[in-house]
Design a protein around this motif. Structure first.
Motif, PDB file in Angstrom:
ATOM      1  N   PRO A 169      29.058   1.536 -16.651  1.00 23.73           N
ATOM      2  CA  PRO A 169      27.849   2.249 -16.218  1.00 23.73           C
ATOM      3  C   PRO A 169      26.858   1.357 -15.477  1.00 23.73           C
ATOM      4  CG  PRO A 169      28.409   2.819 -18.475  1.00 23.73           C
ATOM      5  CD  PRO A 169      29.270   1.650 -18.101  1.00 23.73           C
ATOM      6  N   VAL A 170      26.847   0.071 -15.799  1.00 29.25           N
ATOM      7  CA  VAL A 170      25.960  -0.852 -15.093  1.00 29.25           C
ATOM      8  C   VAL A 170      26.374  -0.972 -13.628  1.00 29.25           C
ATOM      9  CG1 VAL A 170      25.096  -3.216 -14.986  1.00 29.25           C
ATOM     10  CG2 VAL A 170      25.435  -2.124 -17.190  1.00 29.25           C
ATOM     11  N   VAL A 171      27.678  -0.990 -13.395  1.00 31.08           N
ATOM     12  CA  VAL A 171      28.171  -1.007 -12.006  1.00 31.08           C
ATOM     13  C   VAL A 171      27.607   0.185 -11.248  1.00 31.08           C
ATOM     14  CG1 VAL A 171      30.217  -0.793 -10.551  1.00 31.08           C
ATOM     15  CG2 VAL A 171      30.269  -2.292 -12.568  1.00 31.08           C
ATOM     16  N   LEU A 172      27.639   1.356 -11.858  1.00 31.31           N
ATOM     17  CA  LEU A 172      27.115   2.550 -11.191  1.00 31.31           C
ATOM     18  C   LEU A 172      25.608   2.441 -10.976  1.00 31.31           C
ATOM     19  CD1 LEU A 172      29.155   5.312 -13.048  1.00 31.31           C
ATOM     20  CD2 LEU A 172      29.535   4.411 -10.747  1.00 31.31           C
ATOM     21  N   ARG A 173      24.891   1.879 -11.937  1.00 27.03           N
ATOM     22  CA  ARG A 173      23.459   1.670 -11.755  1.00 27.03           C
ATOM     23  C   ARG A 173      23.195   0.737 -10.570  1.00 27.03           C
ATOM     24  NH1 ARG A 173      23.298   2.142 -17.751  1.00 27.03           N
ATOM     25  NH2 ARG A 173      21.441   3.352 -18.322  1.00 27.03           N
ATOM     26  N   PHE A 174      23.948  -0.337 -10.480  1.00 27.16           N
ATOM     27  CA  PHE A 174      23.734  -1.287  -9.390  1.00 27.16           C
ATOM     28  C   PHE A 174      23.981  -0.636  -8.032  1.00 27.16           C
ATOM     29  CE2 PHE A 174      24.596  -5.451 -11.973  1.00 27.16           C
ATOM     30  CZ  PHE A 174      23.428  -5.236 -12.683  1.00 27.16           C
ATOM     31  N   ILE A 175      24.926   0.286  -7.955  1.00 25.68           N
ATOM     32  CA  ILE A 175      25.174   1.008  -6.707  1.00 25.68           C
ATOM     33  C   ILE A 175      24.008   1.946  -6.395  1.00 25.68           C
ATOM     34  CG2 ILE A 175      26.666   2.692  -5.563  1.00 25.68           C
ATOM     35  CD1 ILE A 175      27.885  -0.100  -5.831  1.00 25.68           C
ATOM     36  N   THR A 176      23.574   2.699  -7.386  1.00 25.24           N
ATOM     37  CA  THR A 176      22.489   3.667  -7.175  1.00 25.24           C
ATOM     38  C   THR A 176      21.224   2.998  -6.677  1.00 25.24           C
ATOM     39  OG1 THR A 176      23.350   5.179  -8.859  1.00 25.24           O
ATOM     40  CG2 THR A 176      20.999   5.360  -8.344  1.00 25.24           C
ATOM     41  N   TYR A 177      20.901   1.825  -7.252  1.00 28.71           N
ATOM     42  CA  TYR A 177      19.635   1.173  -6.929  1.00 28.71           C
ATOM     43  C   TYR A 177      19.797  -0.006  -5.964  1.00 28.71           C
ATOM     44  CZ  TYR A 177      18.245   4.093 -10.810  1.00 28.71           C
ATOM     45  OH  TYR A 177      18.025   5.179 -11.625  1.00 28.71           O
ATOM     46  N   SER A 178      20.976  -0.108  -5.336  1.00 28.94           N
ATOM     47  CA  SER A 178      21.232  -1.121  -4.298  1.00 28.94           C
ATOM     48  C   SER A 178      20.889  -2.536  -4.759  1.00 28.94           C
ATOM     49  CB  SER A 178      20.451  -0.781  -3.020  1.00 28.94           C
ATOM     50  OG  SER A 178      20.852   0.448  -2.498  1.00 28.94           O
ATOM     51  N   VAL A 179      21.357  -2.892  -5.944  1.00 28.69           N
ATOM     52  CA  VAL A 179      21.135  -4.242  -6.464  1.00 28.69           C
ATOM     53  C   VAL A 179      22.046  -5.218  -5.717  1.00 28.69           C
ATOM     54  CG1 VAL A 179      21.344  -5.727  -8.497  1.00 28.69           C
ATOM     55  CG2 VAL A 179      20.449  -3.387  -8.727  1.00 28.69           C
ATOM     56  N   GLU A 180      21.453  -6.288  -5.213  1.00 32.99           N
ATOM     57  CA  GLU A 180      22.231  -7.283  -4.479  1.00 32.99           C
ATOM     58  C   GLU A 180      23.040  -8.144  -5.447  1.00 32.99           C
ATOM     59  OE1 GLU A 180      20.013  -9.597  -1.728  1.00 32.99           O
ATOM     60  OE2 GLU A 180      19.065  -7.854  -0.767  1.00 32.99           O
ATOM     61  N   LEU A 181      24.311  -8.352  -5.109  1.00 30.87           N
ATOM     62  CA  LEU A 181      25.218  -9.105  -5.966  1.00 30.87           C
ATOM     63  C   LEU A 181      25.877 -10.229  -5.175  1.00 30.87           C
ATOM     64  CD1 LEU A 181      27.029  -6.101  -7.706  1.00 30.87           C
ATOM     65  CD2 LEU A 181      25.186  -7.493  -8.669  1.00 30.87           C
ATOM     66  N   ASP A 182      26.184 -11.328  -5.877  1.00 28.98           N
ATOM     67  CA  ASP A 182      26.950 -12.388  -5.247  1.00 28.98           C
ATOM     68  C   ASP A 182      28.405 -11.945  -5.114  1.00 28.98           C
ATOM     69  OD1 ASP A 182      28.600 -13.352  -7.632  1.00 28.98           O
ATOM     70  OD2 ASP A 182      26.567 -13.543  -8.404  1.00 28.98           O
TER      71      ASP A 182
END
Length: 217
Positions: A169-182
């Motif tokens: 679910p965190v992966v989906l949250r990061f997509i929804t809120y455009s969290v930048e990832l390395d």
């Protein structure tokens, strides 16, 4: 095989429901689903027909009732040990249990400020310093596990396990809120999103008619 039924909340919003559902799909278990729409006057009485806690998800296995996402995942791993819900290596298993429990009980700022919403795109959400601390801790976990235990595949411990279900679910949250990832974390997130079961969940979530306003901000 004895009968399995999983009681779920809305697929678009219920991060807790996704976790055991995804594990069961990855285990290729045959199970029925009962979806109860959340946050309306009828929700709690309906859930209480199945759950002593009044919350979802709930697993019904013949005459046994198991509630709470992590408890369900642990129970399924005991019942179906050939699917390896936990790593076989002693150290990896200890770390997997620890990070799954940390995900289960921690990261309150992320949960409160970035609720799961599969079909939304909310890139302008302000990321507070407290939320960023949660994000930093999660990405530290992902990098550590991938670097130390991930050589056997593209999941945290190589092969899909409970820990991956807990962080999906965190992966989906990061997509929804455009969290930048390395690059390491982005590759892991993409591997989770590429799972056929995740695609199935997202497709179902996108087709749900229910809207919970507080999750749309």
């Amino acid at each position: 095989m004895t009968k399995l039924t999983l009681i779920l909340g809305n697929k678009n919003y219920s991060s807790w429901s996704l976790r055991p559902w995804l594990l069961m799909k990855q285990f290729k278990l045959d199970f029925d689903e009962v979806i109860i729409s959340l946050y309306n006057p009828e929700s709690k009485p309906k859930i209480q027909q199945y759950s002593p806690s009044g919350k979802v998800p709930v697993l019904l296995h013949d005459e046994i009732t198991i509630w709470d996402s992590l408890a369900i995942c642990e129970y399924l791993t005991e019942q179906f040990p050939n699917y390896h819900g936990l790593p076989e290596d002693k150290k990896a298993r200890a770390i997997a249990r620890s990070i799954s429990a940390e995900m289960h009980s921690g990261f309150p700022n992320l949960r409160q400020n970035m609720p799961m919403n599969c079909r939304a795109k909310l890139p302008r959400k302000v990321i507070t310093s407290e939320v960023q601390q949660d994000i930093n801790r999660i990405t530290d976990i992902w990098r550590y596990c991938r670097g130390n235990f991930g050589s056997g595949g593209d999941m945290l411990f190589g092969k899909f396990a409970i820990a991956d279900a807990m962080f999906a679910p965190v992966v989906l949250r990061f997509i929804t809120y455009s969290v930048e990832l390395d690059s390491v974390c982005k590759d892991y997130a993409n591997a989770i999103l590429a799972l056929p079961a995740m695609k199935e969940w997202i497709k179902a979530a996108e087709s749900e008619p229910e809207i919970i306003p507080s999750f749309e901000l």
